[in-house]
Design an enzyme around this catalytic site. Structure first.
Site, PDB file in Angstrom:
ATOM      1  N   HIS A 153       9.962   4.581   4.095  1.00 28.58           N
ATOM      2  CA  HIS A 153       8.763   4.296   3.303  1.00 28.58           C
ATOM      3  C   HIS A 153       7.775   3.479   4.133  1.00 28.58           C
ATOM      4  O   HIS A 153       8.177   2.651   4.952  1.00 28.58           O
ATOM      5  CB  HIS A 153       9.148   3.556   2.026  1.00 28.58           C
ATOM      6  CG  HIS A 153       9.949   4.410   1.084  1.00 28.58           C
ATOM      7  ND1 HIS A 153      10.656   3.898   0.015  1.00 28.58           N
ATOM      8  CD2 HIS A 153      10.153   5.757   1.047  1.00 28.58           C
ATOM      9  CE1 HIS A 153      11.264   4.879  -0.632  1.00 28.58           C
ATOM     10  NE2 HIS A 153      10.972   6.012  -0.021  1.00 28.58           N
ATOM     11  N   PHE A 154       6.485   3.715   3.903  1.00 29.56           N
ATOM     12  CA  PHE A 154       5.481   3.054   4.741  1.00 29.56           C
ATOM     13  C   PHE A 154       4.146   2.970   4.024  1.00 29.56           C
ATOM     14  O   PHE A 154       3.883   3.679   3.055  1.00 29.56           O
ATOM     15  CB  PHE A 154       5.295   3.812   6.057  1.00 29.56           C
ATOM     16  CG  PHE A 154       4.729   5.204   5.899  1.00 29.56           C
ATOM     17  CD1 PHE A 154       3.364   5.420   5.748  1.00 29.56           C
ATOM     18  CD2 PHE A 154       5.567   6.311   5.908  1.00 29.56           C
ATOM     19  CE1 PHE A 154       2.839   6.689   5.587  1.00 29.56           C
ATOM     20  CE2 PHE A 154       5.054   7.601   5.752  1.00 29.56           C
ATOM     21  CZ  PHE A 154       3.690   7.789   5.596  1.00 29.56           C
ATOM     22  N   HIS A 170       3.930   6.054   1.413  1.00 29.31           N
ATOM     23  CA  HIS A 170       5.105   6.854   1.039  1.00 29.31           C
ATOM     24  C   HIS A 170       6.099   5.936   0.341  1.00 29.31           C
ATOM     25  O   HIS A 170       6.538   4.941   0.922  1.00 29.31           O
ATOM     26  CB  HIS A 170       5.731   7.453   2.305  1.00 29.31           C
ATOM     27  CG  HIS A 170       7.039   8.166   2.078  1.00 29.31           C
ATOM     28  ND1 HIS A 170       8.056   8.163   3.018  1.00 29.31           N
ATOM     29  CD2 HIS A 170       7.499   8.899   1.028  1.00 29.31           C
ATOM     30  CE1 HIS A 170       9.077   8.863   2.559  1.00 29.31           C
ATOM     31  NE2 HIS A 170       8.768   9.321   1.356  1.00 29.31           N
ATOM     32  N   GLY A 304       3.778  12.742   9.394  1.00 26.36           N
ATOM     33  CA  GLY A 304       4.565  12.985  10.601  1.00 26.36           C
ATOM     34  C   GLY A 304       5.523  11.844  10.843  1.00 26.36           C
ATOM     35  O   GLY A 304       6.615  11.789  10.295  1.00 26.36           O
ATOM     36  N   MET A 306       5.464   7.309  12.235  1.00 23.68           N
ATOM     37  CA  MET A 306       4.612   6.121  12.278  1.00 23.68           C
ATOM     38  C   MET A 306       3.686   6.095  13.495  1.00 23.68           C
ATOM     39  O   MET A 306       2.781   5.277  13.554  1.00 23.68           O
ATOM     40  CB  MET A 306       5.467   4.856  12.214  1.00 23.68           C
ATOM     41  CG  MET A 306       6.369   4.630  13.401  1.00 23.68           C
ATOM     42  SD  MET A 306       7.524   3.243  13.152  1.00 23.68           S
ATOM     43  CE  MET A 306       6.421   1.820  13.160  1.00 23.68           C
ATOM     44  N   HIS A 327       7.873  18.214   3.183  1.00 22.83           N
ATOM     45  CA  HIS A 327       7.387  16.909   2.718  1.00 22.83           C
ATOM     46  C   HIS A 327       7.084  15.988   3.888  1.00 22.83           C
ATOM     47  O   HIS A 327       6.663  14.848   3.692  1.00 22.83           O
ATOM     48  CB  HIS A 327       8.392  16.264   1.769  1.00 22.83           C
ATOM     49  CG  HIS A 327       9.541  15.554   2.431  1.00 22.83           C
ATOM     50  ND1 HIS A 327      10.269  16.096   3.462  1.00 22.83           N
ATOM     51  CD2 HIS A 327      10.095  14.331   2.179  1.00 22.83           C
ATOM     52  CE1 HIS A 327      11.223  15.240   3.818  1.00 22.83           C
ATOM     53  NE2 HIS A 327      11.138  14.172   3.070  1.00 22.83           N
ATOM     54  N   GLY A 328       7.297  16.460   5.112  1.00 25.02           N
ATOM     55  CA  GLY A 328       7.024  15.651   6.287  1.00 25.02           C
ATOM     56  C   GLY A 328       7.456  16.399   7.531  1.00 25.02           C
ATOM     57  O   GLY A 328       7.695  17.615   7.506  1.00 25.02           O
ATOM     58  N   GLY A 330      10.258  15.632   9.217  1.00 22.25           N
ATOM     59  CA  GLY A 330      11.710  15.759   9.201  1.00 22.25           C
ATOM     60  C   GLY A 330      12.339  15.074  10.395  1.00 22.25           C
ATOM     61  O   GLY A 330      11.760  15.008  11.490  1.00 22.25           O
TER      62      GLY A 330
END
Length: 411
Positions: A153-154, A170, A304, A306, A327-328, A330
């Site tokens: 999470h960020f 996120h 993607g 950080m 969703h990203g 991965g």
């Protein structure tokens, strides 16, 4: 890019959009396809990887069953973003970015931390939940609203192709989603045992949707989704206030995007029946675990890592992926492998030019731990169109400590 591989199974086929598939993830996809609850096919997104019970990055539809662990333990986890249209990247000095970073860490609890007192929010008065879930809503649940959590999470400040700044984050349903998922997975295990039905693997248990337990799960899952969306909204507003205090510019809330990627939803679906080859249209329960809805014209967010940025997308409504996308990026390496193989120097070098924390505890979130987001986007060119590339200026990870208090790292 079209489907990279179709896995034939004793059940339904698996549509794989990834060009690489680890053996454990392949086994889980086959387990799901052969479980007897899936209609049409299973779709594996470009960011697919091994998960609990079912892969992260999998999508399937069912007419009669739902799997708590195929939804995921962080129910309603997702992305949110909002532009600050009048703020340009050039206006943000390094000192201003560090001040924003400091204030975010002051005002948004991260890791296991929560607010000191309960947060007032409409979701806590939302009584559309079971008596069981109401019994789980203690003070910590109320104090957890507007908090980031840990892991991947960020919170970020990013800029787009026009140099306009965005707030992006996120996060999910915090501990209440996990507690809910675990409770209903145990009920699913018990229900299957009573029905003398064997699970494909120990963690892939399902509930019959028409059963009392299935209806209770859907009701509580939807409440957790709303909690997760409220959690992200509160953080967007908190970070927006920080940005306004430091820069004088406020986000345009009318253009905010707030989406889930761990949930189950009743949707109108079109698919080809494997046995007959005929197209069928019907309403089904679509489960997305680590996958985002990508209906035609629907906006989404695909992060993607950080250090590498993200994309705002528009869905194409592709029926061969159950109208879904990744969703990203991965994970490329597990957390343990990342800690063991990525050096501290490599991590810090990858984050040069970005205001962030690079303490050793965050090395498993280094850019090198994730797949190449540009390659992932190429693999799902049939699923979404990228409309904005977002590159990072500032990153706050879900980490308990605040290393910036001890040593401010300049880039």
């Amino acid at each position: 890019m079209p489907i990279a591989e179709i896995i034939r199974t004793r059940g339904v086929p698996v549509h794989v959009y990834a060009d690489e598939l680890e053996p454990g993830a392949r086994r889980q996809l086959v387990d799901l396809a052969e479980s007897g609850i899936v209609v049409g096919f299973v779709a594996a997104m470009p960011d697919v990887h091994f998960g609990k019970g079912a892969t992260v990055g999998s999508v399937f539809a069912s007419g009669h069953a739902v799997c708590p662990n195929a939804v995921g333990v962080d129910i309603g986890c997702g992305m949110a973003a909002v532009p600050v249209p009048e703020l340009k990247r050039a206006e943000l000095s390094e000192d201003a970015l560090w001040e924003i970073h400091r204030l975010i860490k002051e005002r948004v609890p991260t890791g296991m931390a929560v607010h000191d007192k309960p947060v007032e929010a409409e979701i806590l008065d939302d009584a559309d939940r079971t008596r069981w879930l109401s019994g789980q809503l203690n003070q910590r649940v109320a104090c957890s609203l507007g908090t980031l959590g840990g892991g991947n999470h960020f919170i970020e400040l990013v800029y787009d192709d026009d140099d306009a700044v965005w707030v992006m984050l996120h996060s999910g349903s915090r501990n209440i989603g996990k507690v809910t998922a675990e409770h209903y997975n145990e009920l699913a295990r018990q229900q299957m045992k009573k029905r003398n039905v064997a699970a494909p693997n120990a963690d892939l248990n399902h509930l019959l949707i028409e059963s009392d337990e299935g209806q209770d799960y859907l009701r509580d899952m939807n409440w957790c989704q709303r909690y997760a969306a409220a959690n992200r909204h509160l953080m967007l507003m908190a970070v927006g206030r920080v940005v306004r205090r430091v820069t004088g510019h406020a986000p345009d809330e009318s253009k905010a995007i707030n989406i889930h990627h761990n949930y189950c939803n009743h949707e109108k679906c079109t698919f080809t029946e494997p046995a007959t080859g005929k197209d069928v249209t019907m309403r089904l329960w679509v489960t997305r675990k680590g996958a985002t809805s990508a209906r035609e014209g629907q906006h989404g967010i695909i992060p993607g890592s950080m250090g590498t940025g993200s994309f705002i997308t528009v869905g194409k409504g592709n029926p061969h992926s159950w109208q879904s996308c990744s969703h990203g990026a991965g994970r490329l390496r597990s957390r343990t492998e990342s800690m063991n193989t990525i050096s501290q120097r490599e991590f810090e070098d990858a984050m040069k030019g970005i205001v962030c924390e690079t303490c050793k505890e965050l090395r498993d979130e280094a850019p090198q731990a994730y797949k190449d987001i540009t390659r992932v986007m190429q693999q799902q060119a049939d699923l979404v169109d990228p409309v904005r590339r977002l590159l990072p200026l500032l990153n706050v990870k879900g980490y308990d400590k605040a290393p910036w208090k001890e040593k401010r790292r300049r880039r």
